[in-house]
Write an enzyme that holds these catalytic residues in place. Sequence first.
Site, PDB file in Angstrom:
ATOM      1  CG  ASP A 240      -1.862  -1.155   1.271  1.00 38.01           C
ATOM      2  OD1 ASP A 240      -2.129  -1.714   0.201  1.00 38.01           O
ATOM      3  OD2 ASP A 240      -2.318  -1.501   2.376  1.00 38.01           O
ATOM      4  CE  LYS A 241       0.524   8.463  -1.889  1.00 36.63           C
ATOM      5  NZ  LYS A 241      -0.420   9.494  -2.396  1.00 36.63           N
TER       6      LYS A 241
END
Length: 253
Positions: free
Chosen positions: A111-112
């Site tokens: 995930d970012k």
Amino acid sequence: MSTKGRTTQRLDKVLSNLGFGSRAELKKMAKQGSIVVNGTVMKDPGKHVDPYTDIIEFEGETIQYREYVYIMLHKPPGVVSATEDLRDRTVLDLLDKDYLVFEPFPVGRLDKDTEGLLLLTNDGKLAHELLSPRKHIPKTYEAIVEGRVGEEDARLFAAGVTLDDGYATMPAELVIHSYEERDDGVILSRISLTIHEGKFHQVKRMFEAVGKKVVYLKRVSMGELRLDKSLEIGTYRELTEEELALIGRTASL
């Protein structure tokens, strides 16, 4: 590496794949005597060579040919696990241009806002092997979770929890390391979690399923490959021979 079944390649293809120039540029350089193969000046870059056994020199420097690259990246938060993005920096933006010529891509994604171990390669077969849902490659994360994570949570995770979309996860191994109290009185739990699948936001959604929130997440291993503790956030290096062996590859590939 065995030579059995291996075909030769055009010299200009070999050199262009390694980032030494376009085929048109290499044709000019060949005419200028910049390319030498096995001690002979090669005026025709269209000739076929075996890049693994022939000695190829470009402008006086012997090149080391390889088809694949395997890079361990300590992904920082705020960077997306993609080869391109219109809004955010991608993990490829962190690499030197010498690696970009191999056209690497991330194996899976983080995930970012998640940091940690990310493998980058141009070996599509390896990526398929590591990401195949049938393989159930274990992935271990370290996390800080709002709320007191307890043995009941560990029991629930060991049995598998149901996510918000109704998906029932495979059994996961939860280890509780320590607790601390935030200034606002909220208890924070430091834990490790090993999962055997890779659903979207899975770790965060697993804790949401038991009424808790992940506030920090870091992947530390994927299969037997572990994040180098000395690798600072945002930096990377190529895998060692020992690490390549862990993923079923050798340095000579």
